[in-house]
Design a protein around this motif. Structure first.
Motif, PDB file in Angstrom:
ATOM      1  N   CYS A 485     -94.484 112.425 -53.238  1.00 44.67           N
ATOM      2  CA  CYS A 485     -94.005 111.239 -53.956  1.00 44.67           C
ATOM      3  C   CYS A 485     -94.592 109.950 -53.387  1.00 44.67           C
ATOM      4  O   CYS A 485     -94.747 108.965 -54.111  1.00 44.67           O
ATOM      5  N   ALA A 486     -94.927 109.939 -52.085  1.00 43.54           N
ATOM      6  CA  ALA A 486     -95.493 108.731 -51.480  1.00 43.54           C
ATOM      7  C   ALA A 486     -97.018 108.738 -51.505  1.00 43.54           C
ATOM      8  O   ALA A 486     -97.646 107.857 -50.936  1.00 43.54           O
ATOM      9  N   LEU A 487     -97.612 109.731 -52.184  1.00 41.54           N
ATOM     10  CA  LEU A 487     -99.065 109.855 -52.226  1.00 41.54           C
ATOM     11  C   LEU A 487     -99.655 109.359 -53.536  1.00 41.54           C
ATOM     12  O   LEU A 487    -100.842 109.566 -53.800  1.00 41.54           O
ATOM     13  N   LEU A 488     -98.846 108.701 -54.362  1.00 40.73           N
ATOM     14  CA  LEU A 488     -99.357 108.146 -55.617  1.00 40.73           C
ATOM     15  C   LEU A 488    -100.426 107.093 -55.306  1.00 40.73           C
ATOM     16  O   LEU A 488    -100.206 106.169 -54.527  1.00 40.73           O
ATOM     17  N   ARG A 489    -101.588 107.234 -55.941  1.00 45.02           N
ATOM     18  CA  ARG A 489    -102.684 106.303 -55.702  1.00 45.02           C
ATOM     19  C   ARG A 489    -103.130 105.706 -57.024  1.00 45.02           C
ATOM     20  O   ARG A 489    -103.318 106.415 -58.002  1.00 45.02           O
ATOM     21  N   TYR A 490    -103.275 104.395 -57.056  1.00 47.04           N
ATOM     22  CA  TYR A 490    -103.938 103.758 -58.195  1.00 47.04           C
ATOM     23  C   TYR A 490    -104.663 102.522 -57.697  1.00 47.04           C
ATOM     24  O   TYR A 490    -104.319 101.938 -56.671  1.00 47.04           O
ATOM     25  N   LEU A 491    -105.713 102.152 -58.401  1.00 54.34           N
ATOM     26  CA  LEU A 491    -106.495 100.958 -58.100  1.00 54.34           C
ATOM     27  C   LEU A 491    -106.598 100.124 -59.364  1.00 54.34           C
ATOM     28  O   LEU A 491    -106.596 100.658 -60.472  1.00 54.34           O
ATOM     29  N   MET A 492    -106.719  98.803 -59.189  1.00 54.86           N
ATOM     30  CA  MET A 492    -106.864  97.890 -60.328  1.00 54.86           C
ATOM     31  C   MET A 492    -108.002  96.925 -60.024  1.00 54.86           C
ATOM     32  O   MET A 492    -107.947  96.189 -59.039  1.00 54.86           O
ATOM     33  N   ARG A 493    -109.038  96.961 -60.886  1.00 55.11           N
ATOM     34  CA  ARG A 493    -110.187  96.087 -60.684  1.00 55.11           C
ATOM     35  C   ARG A 493    -110.857  95.815 -62.026  1.00 55.11           C
ATOM     36  O   ARG A 493    -110.947  96.709 -62.868  1.00 55.11           O
ATOM     37  N   ASP A 494    -111.305  94.577 -62.204  1.00 54.38           N
ATOM     38  CA  ASP A 494    -112.058  94.186 -63.401  1.00 54.38           C
ATOM     39  C   ASP A 494    -111.303  94.495 -64.686  1.00 54.38           C
ATOM     40  O   ASP A 494    -111.882  94.921 -65.688  1.00 54.38           O
ATOM     41  N   GLY A 495    -109.976  94.312 -64.650  1.00 51.79           N
ATOM     42  CA  GLY A 495    -109.184  94.516 -65.859  1.00 51.79           C
ATOM     43  C   GLY A 495    -108.933  95.964 -66.204  1.00 51.79           C
ATOM     44  O   GLY A 495    -108.491  96.263 -67.324  1.00 51.79           O
ATOM     45  N   MET A 496    -109.212  96.884 -65.267  1.00 50.35           N
ATOM     46  CA  MET A 496    -109.008  98.304 -65.525  1.00 50.35           C
ATOM     47  C   MET A 496    -108.144  98.923 -64.430  1.00 50.35           C
ATOM     48  O   MET A 496    -108.142  98.473 -63.287  1.00 50.35           O
ATOM     49  N   VAL A 497    -107.421  99.971 -64.793  1.00 50.94           N
ATOM     50  CA  VAL A 497    -106.551 100.703 -63.871  1.00 50.94           C
ATOM     51  C   VAL A 497    -107.126 102.102 -63.675  1.00 50.94           C
ATOM     52  O   VAL A 497    -107.440 102.793 -64.650  1.00 50.94           O
ATOM     53  N   TYR A 498    -107.254 102.518 -62.412  1.00 50.42           N
ATOM     54  CA  TYR A 498    -107.689 103.864 -62.057  1.00 50.42           C
ATOM     55  C   TYR A 498    -106.460 104.590 -61.505  1.00 50.42           C
ATOM     56  O   TYR A 498    -105.945 104.212 -60.447  1.00 50.42           O
ATOM     57  N   LEU A 528    -109.046 104.277 -71.651  1.00 50.67           N
ATOM     58  CA  LEU A 528    -110.475 104.022 -71.806  1.00 50.67           C
ATOM     59  C   LEU A 528    -111.312 105.263 -71.494  1.00 50.67           C
ATOM     60  O   LEU A 528    -112.414 105.417 -72.005  1.00 50.67           O
ATOM     61  N   ALA A 529    -110.801 106.136 -70.642  1.00 49.13           N
ATOM     62  CA  ALA A 529    -111.474 107.390 -70.310  1.00 49.13           C
ATOM     63  C   ALA A 529    -110.439 108.302 -69.666  1.00 49.13           C
ATOM     64  O   ALA A 529    -109.486 107.834 -69.032  1.00 49.13           O
ATOM     65  N   ARG A 530    -110.661 109.611 -69.818  1.00 49.09           N
ATOM     66  CA  ARG A 530    -109.687 110.590 -69.319  1.00 49.09           C
ATOM     67  C   ARG A 530    -110.415 111.810 -68.781  1.00 49.09           C
ATOM     68  O   ARG A 530    -111.400 112.258 -69.366  1.00 49.09           O
ATOM     69  N   HIS A 531    -109.909 112.319 -67.655  1.00 53.56           N
ATOM     70  CA  HIS A 531    -110.467 113.524 -67.047  1.00 53.56           C
ATOM     71  C   HIS A 531    -109.304 114.440 -66.694  1.00 53.56           C
ATOM     72  O   HIS A 531    -108.416 114.063 -65.922  1.00 53.56           O
ATOM     73  N   VAL A 532    -109.270 115.646 -67.267  1.00 46.67           N
ATOM     74  CA  VAL A 532    -108.199 116.594 -66.987  1.00 46.67           C
ATOM     75  C   VAL A 532    -108.435 117.216 -65.618  1.00 46.67           C
ATOM     76  O   VAL A 532    -109.533 117.726 -65.329  1.00 46.67           O
ATOM     77  N   ASN A 533    -107.428 117.185 -64.764  1.00 44.94           N
ATOM     78  CA  ASN A 533    -107.547 117.726 -63.414  1.00 44.94           C
ATOM     79  C   ASN A 533    -107.211 119.216 -63.420  1.00 44.94           C
ATOM     80  O   ASN A 533    -106.045 119.603 -63.432  1.00 44.94           O
ATOM     81  N   LYS A 534    -108.248 120.048 -63.436  1.00 43.43           N
ATOM     82  CA  LYS A 534    -108.057 121.487 -63.409  1.00 43.43           C
ATOM     83  C   LYS A 534    -109.208 122.124 -62.647  1.00 43.43           C
ATOM     84  O   LYS A 534    -110.237 121.500 -62.395  1.00 43.43           O
ATOM     85  N   GLY A 535    -109.020 123.391 -62.286  1.00 41.29           N
ATOM     86  CA  GLY A 535    -110.058 124.088 -61.543  1.00 41.29           C
ATOM     87  C   GLY A 535    -110.005 123.772 -60.063  1.00 41.29           C
ATOM     88  O   GLY A 535    -108.970 123.375 -59.517  1.00 41.29           O
ATOM     89  N   ASP A 536    -111.140 123.939 -59.383  1.00 42.04           N
ATOM     90  CA  ASP A 536    -111.204 123.643 -57.949  1.00 42.04           C
ATOM     91  C   ASP A 536    -110.963 122.163 -57.698  1.00 42.04           C
ATOM     92  O   ASP A 536    -111.179 121.319 -58.567  1.00 42.04           O
ATOM     93  N   GLU A 537    -110.539 121.851 -56.487  1.00 39.15           N
ATOM     94  CA  GLU A 537    -110.212 120.459 -56.182  1.00 39.15           C
ATOM     95  C   GLU A 537    -111.423 119.544 -56.313  1.00 39.15           C
ATOM     96  O   GLU A 537    -111.266 118.353 -56.602  1.00 39.15           O
ATOM     97  N   VAL A 538    -112.630 120.083 -56.143  1.00 40.86           N
ATOM     98  CA  VAL A 538    -113.805 119.232 -56.293  1.00 40.86           C
ATOM     99  C   VAL A 538    -114.076 118.878 -57.749  1.00 40.86           C
ATOM    100  O   VAL A 538    -114.933 118.034 -58.031  1.00 40.86           O
ATOM    101  N   ASP A 539    -113.366 119.529 -58.686  1.00 44.01           N
ATOM    102  CA  ASP A 539    -113.488 119.205 -60.107  1.00 44.01           C
ATOM    103  C   ASP A 539    -112.409 118.223 -60.553  1.00 44.01           C
ATOM    104  O   ASP A 539    -112.291 117.931 -61.739  1.00 44.01           O
ATOM    105  N   GLN A 540    -111.627 117.718 -59.613  1.00 38.61           N
ATOM    106  CA  GLN A 540    -110.497 116.867 -59.953  1.00 38.61           C
ATOM    107  C   GLN A 540    -110.648 115.486 -59.322  1.00 38.61           C
ATOM    108  O   GLN A 540    -111.339 115.325 -58.320  1.00 38.61           O
ATOM    109  N   ILE A 541    -109.971 114.510 -59.929  1.00 36.58           N
ATOM    110  CA  ILE A 541    -109.902 113.157 -59.369  1.00 36.58           C
ATOM    111  C   ILE A 541    -108.431 112.829 -59.166  1.00 36.58           C
ATOM    112  O   ILE A 541    -107.712 112.491 -60.114  1.00 36.58           O
ATOM    113  N   ARG A 542    -107.990 112.948 -57.976  1.00 34.27           N
ATOM    114  CA  ARG A 542    -106.622 112.613 -57.585  1.00 34.27           C
ATOM    115  C   ARG A 542    -106.601 112.547 -56.069  1.00 34.27           C
ATOM    116  O   ARG A 542    -107.625 112.675 -55.421  1.00 34.27           O
ATOM    117  N   GLY A 543    -105.432 112.335 -55.505  1.00 39.58           N
ATOM    118  CA  GLY A 543    -105.356 112.233 -54.058  1.00 39.58           C
ATOM    119  C   GLY A 543    -105.857 110.886 -53.574  1.00 39.58           C
ATOM    120  O   GLY A 543    -105.518 109.833 -54.116  1.00 39.58           O
TER     121      GLY A 543
END
Length: 909
Positions: A485-498, A528-543
């Motif tokens: 629960c404390a590992l939620l990560r997001y960034l905000m730059r140039d009018g966009m949220v990651y 604006l863009a979406r990537h489904v997090n599935k498969g091996d961890e190297v195929d995902q964007i999270r953490g």
């Protein structure tokens, strides 16, 4: 310079709200003013959040009130506008000189949109846990980052190892042997702070502690543990460009906090205006001069310190009396912050009845005096975010109690709050106008595992308004329970949220509940863009992920080191509206995995990013600096080492060389688990390039000669290369040598197993030859059969005898694959040279050579070196696919192996 500043006259002054560089006529009390523009680069690049107070003092001075226009300073981007009177040039010169000499009057906040020089970025650095902008964004410098992340290199490793280890494991410090190994006189690394380092003034600062005093002894389950628990609290300063020690401040009176998997001490230091602040292991606060390490003042955090100091006395008294007392840390995860000349300090206390939130104190940076305290201000797993608006700094905090609030750091006043929200555990990452928080309605505290949903609030110094919320769909859920629960990560730059919502648990792979990574419009929440997090961890964007210039670097699992669950490398992504793509090379993942990094668990250990460099703590108690900058004019040697991983197909390799002949970097591509036919361990579950570290290899004329340490996931081997190029073609040899043991270790025993069979097989449990324990691992081509040969208790070089499983593919004429694994010994793959075996469908006889490789826990050598070679004599019979027979093994023999190298050379472009 003053002549340039004062040259000319102008009867116009800057409009307070005018665009940069525009002015309007103004006249007051018959005095004329002109604007003086001073580039902030001309001033000391040490931004001081106390400058507003300096300005107020300036205005209170009668003499200076006659000089300064009542409206004060007006600013334009990259400059400071000062009104200077035409009528009194001497005073005007004094005013201009004072401006240059007083950084607090000329400093400006770091700007996320600005491109800084490397020198400016070094000076500003990453001065607090959440970076120079208060939201985990690094400053942009325009440096070019490597396209192939495997070309990143280690700039330096610190010689200092006093930062200690961080998270260990849930079973640590349970036995006398483990306590002695971690806290005894011969401990290689001792426990330390779980927080990452910070960077400022071209220095790296990190706080921790180290054991001091006499060795104590205690009996645990009949065995003697030897340990030290008394400690001195440390603040260490390194040169950010070289890693050399600049100074180290040591304060007696600390305690070794051992931690485990959870609940460590994780409080990072903070820097501001030439001072650096740290918290010791018992809650003492220290302020030091950043240049020299001279202590400026000391105080503490109040009741939590008093309790910790009392506990320290009890623990040390028990240790002196021969009793072991576990010193598990109390779970302090809030780091220090500085805003508006106030050091913001967690007290790790809260009002009665409040769970999970902590009070904050405002401490004067000059004196150490407490100015205010705010109850239950922020989650105990989050650090207050410094939000900047205009020429002011504010504290933006969210709580587990469901409150988002803005606090004035000068006096601790609450400027506004939004309550009734869902629990928010993690550190906020605001943009200049928005912040994301768990905007789900406050849940019934009796309900368990109620998911949260992010919403964006439009914020100002006077209010917060809900701008948008993410749809309440399973894939958009965020965890509100541990461990993440404390590992939620997001960034905000140039009018966009990651951002990467967790999604629902136990989802099917392609279903609508799968978590995903999103690029959103900050103003509207539009995807604006979406990537489904599935498969091996190297195929995902999270953490854990960072924006480094125009790239996104992501390490999905930053909470487990290489000793848990396999490798966890950084992977590079291109993320833009309409496009999310992993940056592979030659069709393969090419990540950064250069050091054995230390980790925390419930809260990320952050990695400062400055001017294309990244700083990380390591398992051996040190710090490493990665250089991500692209080197130009590199030649490329594209090689194939035939038999480079003995018993397996050719080993692809790339080497990059400079014009002066030095080797800039290298990488190798060992087979993955399926290619090797070994469903054993996690280290090669996906195919990716591995690091290869130059030792003394260099180009001399047309030849590349020397040693490169080639890494195979769990271990590495120094490999001697002797290459020659003719035009674009490369040929030569590779050689590896394995030193003998002082005494050869011999074993013999029974053989069982399966073969020949048309499928690759492996004993799933590794304890029986029964058919139910065997797993098929892919069909062979026609005419190729597989053997799985189990040698009972063949390895006696570990803590206990271990079974060796040798897997062989044979086409009737020759061995196509030979590799081994060893249950209960090591997670490495072991190399097999089966060239001395005679193989028929009914029998295997002869001699094979097996190389036992080390992994993160186990080395087969008493001296801790890479591995050992052994000769194994086999006499095995196959009846109806079942193997029986005997073996005799001799481990610790000298061995040299070599092979051909072929490849191509490409000159620098």
């Amino acid at each position: 310079m003053l002549r340039t500043i004062l040259a000319g006259c102008n009867t116009r002054r800057a409009r307070p709200n005018a665009p940069a560089g525009q002015t309007r006529p103004h006249r007051e009390n018959s005095r004329r003013f002109k604007p003086v523009r001073l580039s902030t680069a001309a001033c000391a690049y040490r931004y001081d959040s106390d400058r507003r107070r300096c300005r107020n003092r300036l205005r209170r001075s009668p003499a200076e009130r006659r000089l300064v226009h009542p409206q004060g300073f007006s600013k334009s981007k990259g400059a400071v506008m000062l009104p200077v009177m035409n009528a009194r040039p001497g005073m005007a010169m004094l005013m201009a000189f004072a401006t240059i000499a007083a950084p607090c009057m000329a400093a400006s906040f770091p700007d996320a949109a600005k491109v800084y020089s490397e020198e400016e970025a070094w000076q500003i650095g990453w001065p607090m846990l959440n970076g120079p902008l208060g939201n985990f964004l690094s400053l942009r410098t325009g440096v070019k980052i490597v396209d192939d992340l495997a070309q990143a290199r280690i700039a330096w490793r610190s010689e200092v190892r006093d930062f200690g280890s961080a998270k260990t494991g849930s079973q640590s410090f349970r036995t006398a042997r483990d306590i002695t190994a971690r806290l005894g006189p011969d401990a290689r690394v001792t426990p330390g702070n779980w927080a990452g380092v910070i960077v400022a003034e071209g220095k790296v600062f990190g706080s921790s502690w180290r054991p001091v005093g006499p060795i104590c002894e205690a009996t645990i389950d009949g065995e003697t543990a030897r340990f030290r628990l008394d400690a001195e609290d440390l603040l260490i300063a390194l040169d950010a460009r070289t890693g050399k020690l600049l100074w180290r401040a040591a304060e007696p009176g600390g305690l070794v906090l051992i931690g485990g998997k959870r609940g460590g001490f994780q409080v990072a230091p903070a820097y501001s205006a030439g001072k650096v602040f740290s918290m010791g292991s018992t809650g003492r606060l220290f302020a030091y001069d950043a240049a020299s390490g001279r202590k400026l003042w000391q105080t503490d955090i109040g009741p939590a310190h008093a309790a910790a100091a009392k506990r320290r006395e009890q623990v040390l008294a028990a240790a002196a009396a021969g009793k072991w007392t576990s010193t598990d840390a109390a779970g302090w995860h809030v780091s220090l912050t500085v805003a508006e000349g106030m050091l913001i300090v967690p007290t790790f206390t809260s009002p009665r009845g409040v769970f999970g939130d902590t009070n904050l104190r405002g401490v004067d940076v000059e004196t150490g005096q407490t100015k205010w305290e705010f109850p239950a201000a922020v989650s105990r797993w989050a650090t207050p975010s410094v939000w900047r608006h205009g020429d002011r700094e504010y504290l933006l905090c969210a709580t587990i109690g469901g409150v988002l609030r803005l606090i004035d750091p000068r006096d601790g006043r609450e400027l506004w709050k939004v309550d009734g929200l869902g629990p928010h555990y993690s550190t906020l990452s605001p943009s200049p106008s928005h912040v994301l928080v768990n905007a789900a309605a406050k849940a019934d505290p009796k309900e368990k595992r109620v998911p949260g949903y992010l919403g964006a609030f439009r914020i100002s110094p006077t209010k917060a308004e809900l701008a948008w919320k993410m749809p309440q769909e399973p894939r958009n859920q965020i965890s509100t329970w541990f461990d993440n629960c404390a590992l939620l990560r997001y960034l905000m730059r140039d009018g966009m949220v990651y951002v990467a919502p967790n999604g629902a648990k136990d989802e099917d792979e392609d279903g609508p509940e799968r978590g995903h990574f999103l690029l959103l419009n900050e103003q509207t929440g539009e995807v604006l863009a979406r990537h489904v997090n599935k498969g091996d961890e190297v195929d995902q964007i999270r953490g854990l992920f960072y924006l480094v210039e125009d790239r996104l670097l992501c390490r999905v699992n930053s909470n487990h080191g290489p000793t848990h669950g396999g490798r966890h490398p950084f992977v590079q992504w291109n993320v833009a509206p309409g496009k999310i793509a992993r940056m592979d090379h030659e069709g393969r993942l090419s990540p950064m995995d250069l050091a054995e990094f230390a980790t925390a668990y419930e809260v990320y250990m952050e990695l400062p990013v400055v001017a294309g460099r990244m700083f990380e703590r390591t398992l051996d108690g040190g710090v490493v600096c990665y250089d991500l900058r692209r080197e130009e004019q590199l030649a490329t040697w594209s090689l194939n080492l035939h038999g480079g991983y003995v018993g397996l197909p050719e080993l692809p390799m790339r080497i990059w060389t400079r014009a002066d002949g030095s080797v800039a970097g290298a990488k190798a591509l060992p087979p993955d688990s399926r290619q090797a036919g070994l469903p054993w361990n996690q280290c090669r579950r996906f195919a990716c390039w591995e690091k290869a570290t130059p030792v003394d290899a260099a180009v001399r004329g047309e030849r590349l000669e020397g040693t490169i340490d080639i890494y195979f996931g769990t271990h590495g081997w120094p490999t001697q290369l002797d290459l020659k190029r003719s035009g674009n073609e490369v040929s030569g040899t590779w050689t590896r040598r394995i030193e003998p043991l002082a005494q050869v270790v011999t074993t013999e025993g029974a053989v069982e197993g399966r073969g020949p069979v048309p499928q690759r097989i492996f004993p799933w449990a590794g304890r029986s030859a029964d058919a139910r324990s065997w797993q098929s691992y892919g069909d062979n081509p026609p005419g190729v059969s597989s053997w799985a040969i189990e040698l009972a208790d063949a390895i006696t070089l570990g803590r206990r005898p271990a079974r060796l499983v040798v897997c062989i593919d044979h086409d009737g004429k020759q061995v196509l694959r030979a590799v081994a694994a060893a249950y209960g010994f090591s997670q490495a793959w072991h190399e097999v040279d089966a060239g001395g075996l005679r193989i028929s469908p009914e029998r295997i006889t002869g001699t094979m050579t097996v190389v036992l490789n080390a992994d993160w826990w186990t080395s087969p050598r008493p001296d801790g070196k890479r591995g050992v070679a052994g000769r194994i004599d086999l006499d095995v019979t196959s009846r109806d696919g079942a193997l029986s027979g005997k073996y005799k093994a001799s481990f610790g023999v000298p061995w040299t192996t070599s092979g051909r190298v072929t490849g191509m050379f490409a000159a620098a472009q």
